[in-house]
Design a protein around this motif. Structure first.
Motif, short mmCIF file in Angstrom:
data_model
loop_
_atom_site.label_atom_id
_atom_site.label_comp_id
_atom_site.label_asym_id
_atom_site.label_seq_id
_atom_site.Cartn_x
_atom_site.Cartn_y
_atom_site.Cartn_z
N ASN A 1 0.65 -1.24 -0.12
CA ASN A 1 0.09 -0.13 0.08
C ASN A 1 0.90 1.30 0.11
O ASN A 1 0.58 2.37 -0.78
N ARG A 2 1.93 1.12 0.41
CA ARG A 2 2.88 2.30 0.66
C ARG A 2 3.46 2.40 -0.98
O ARG A 2 3.68 3.66 -1.40
N LEU A 3 3.51 1.41 -1.55
CA LEU A 3 4.08 1.55 -2.99
C LEU A 3 3.17 2.14 -4.00
O LEU A 3 3.43 2.69 -5.10
N LEU A 4 1.69 2.38 -3.39
CA LEU A 4 0.53 2.90 -4.24
C LEU A 4 0.71 4.40 -4.15
O LEU A 4 0.15 5.16 -4.93
N GLU A 5 1.56 4.92 -3.11
CA GLU A 5 1.56 6.40 -3.19
C GLU A 5 2.30 7.01 -4.14
O GLU A 5 3.30 6.53 -4.53
N PRO A 6 1.96 8.34 -4.87
CA PRO A 6 2.52 9.03 -5.80
C PRO A 6 4.20 8.81 -5.52
O PRO A 6 4.94 8.58 -6.59
N GLU A 7 4.44 9.38 -4.41
CA GLU A 7 5.89 9.64 -4.16
C GLU A 7 6.80 8.42 -4.32
O GLU A 7 7.73 8.36 -4.84
N ALA A 8 6.25 7.28 -3.87
CA ALA A 8 6.74 5.91 -3.90
C ALA A 8 6.91 5.45 -5.30
O ALA A 8 7.92 4.94 -5.89
N VAL A 9 5.80 5.56 -5.92
CA VAL A 9 5.95 5.05 -7.44
C VAL A 9 6.81 5.84 -8.46
O VAL A 9 7.90 5.45 -9.11
N GLN A 10 6.90 7.19 -8.17
CA GLN A 10 8.00 8.29 -8.76
C GLN A 10 9.05 7.89 -8.48
O GLN A 10 10.09 7.69 -9.20
#
Length: 348
Positions: free
Chosen positions: A262-271
């Motif tokens: 779920n953390r990897l779905l955050e925009p900053e993580a994906v970017q």
């Protein structure tokens, strides 16, 4: 993940609690081939199917019909099991999809039900997440994989009711050569921490993407902690060729529990991941899974190629003939043929 010539593929994410009420409005259920629904305690095998723009393409409708008929023909369920088919469609395709399912399920020797989902309503719930993924993993607005449909799978755990703990999502440009119940048994082989089951990409798609677009402009990406020969985009068994999302096993309960996922779905993580690997994709959700898999392989259970035997050979004729077979080889009996990029599926 080349899909049907007009649409067939995947799902995405929304917010927390408010979703339940909205999702209820976006879902309607109706039953076929049985006595009105599952008996108490009966196991349900949930399968997600996506159909969009079907009114524009007779070829797409023919492929969907072949996929559904082969699914039903091969399915052998236990006496207390129900096949729950989730139809995700746009408004023009809804009536067509229901008719195709009625035809395929007519006379089926098992209990089944169909749950209809409104694609526009679900996509709206996921708009912020979808917008970010579209920017990173599609060729732009209006392109085939720019459709929100091709991103919904990454957050299906936020869309479907909590009572549904597992669902299998399969493209409609496939034909089954095995019992769908056997595919569900793959969930039992997930290692601790795995949330999604998915097969490797069987073409050098990501060899091109990760090398800067075709001539090997720079070294292929290397996941953190991986040996130097396990570069992203390289062929198996040593390399990481990426994933193909034509067949997905979504452990929704595990996805809900995984703080990492779920953390990897955050925009900053994906970017951050996209920047780290200099990644700019164009194939929707499978780009996201490929990128995450290079950094966090433990989130994925890798399906045998027999469960997603991709047939597209486009890259063999576009600069990769010398290495193509190292990606394309798949030994053993095929369980699901995937006719991606409109490739004909062998007759039974």
């Amino acid at each position: 993940m080349a899909r049907l010539a007009a649409a067939a593929a995947l799902l995405l994410r929304p917010p927390p609690c408010a979703l339940a009420a909205v999702a209820a409005l976006a879902v309607c259920a109706f039953y076929y081939a049985g006595s009105g629904g599952p008996a108490p305690g009966e196991a349900e095998l949930h399968v997600l199917l996506v159909l969009a723009k079907a009114e524009r393409s007779a070829a797409l409708r023919a492929k969907a019909e072949a996929a559904l008929r082969s699914l039903v023909r091969r399915a052998e369920l236990g006496p207390r099991q129900t096949l729950a088919l989730h139809l995700l469609s746009d408004a023009p395709s809804k009536t067509l999809g229901e008719a195709l399912l009625r035809g395929a399920l007519r006379g089926a020797p098992f209990t089944s039900k169909v749950i209809g989902h409104d694609v526009e309503a679900l996509a709206e719930q996921l708009r912020p997440l979808v917008g970010n993924l579209q920017r990173l993993f599609s060729a732009g607005a209006g392109t085939y994989y720019g459709d929100p449909l091709f991103f919904l799978s990454v957050a299906m755990h936020r869309l479907l009711p909590r009572e549904i703990s597992r669902i299998v999502q399969v493209d409609l440009d496939v034909e089954y050569r095995a019992n769908i119940r056997e595919l569900f048994e793959e969930f039992d082989h997930f290692q601790a921490g795995a949330v999604i089951g998915i097969a490797r990409e069987m073409q050098p798609v990501y060899r091109c993407v990760l090398a800067g677009g075709g001539g090997g402009a720079r070294l292929l990406a290397v996941p953190s902690g991986a040996p130097r020969d396990q570069s992203g985009g390289a062929p198996p068994p040593e390399g990481l060729p990426g994933f193909n999302s034509g067949v997905l096993l979504l452990d929704l309960e595990a996805m809900r529990r995984s703080a990492l996922y779920n953390r990897l779905l955050e925009p900053e993580a994906v970017q951050g991941l996209a920047d780290k690997f200099h990644f700019r994709g164009h194939l929707g959700d499978q780009d996201f899974f490929t990128l995450v898999g290079m950094e966090h392989p433990g989130l994925f259970h890798v399906l045998d190629c027999a469960w997603n035997r991709q047939l597209c050979s486009w890259w063999r004729d576009h600069g990769y003939s010398e290495v193509f077979e190292r990606y394309f080889r798949c030994d053993g009996p095929v369980k699901i043929y995937h006719g991606n990029c409109n490739t004909p599926i062998p007759a039974e």
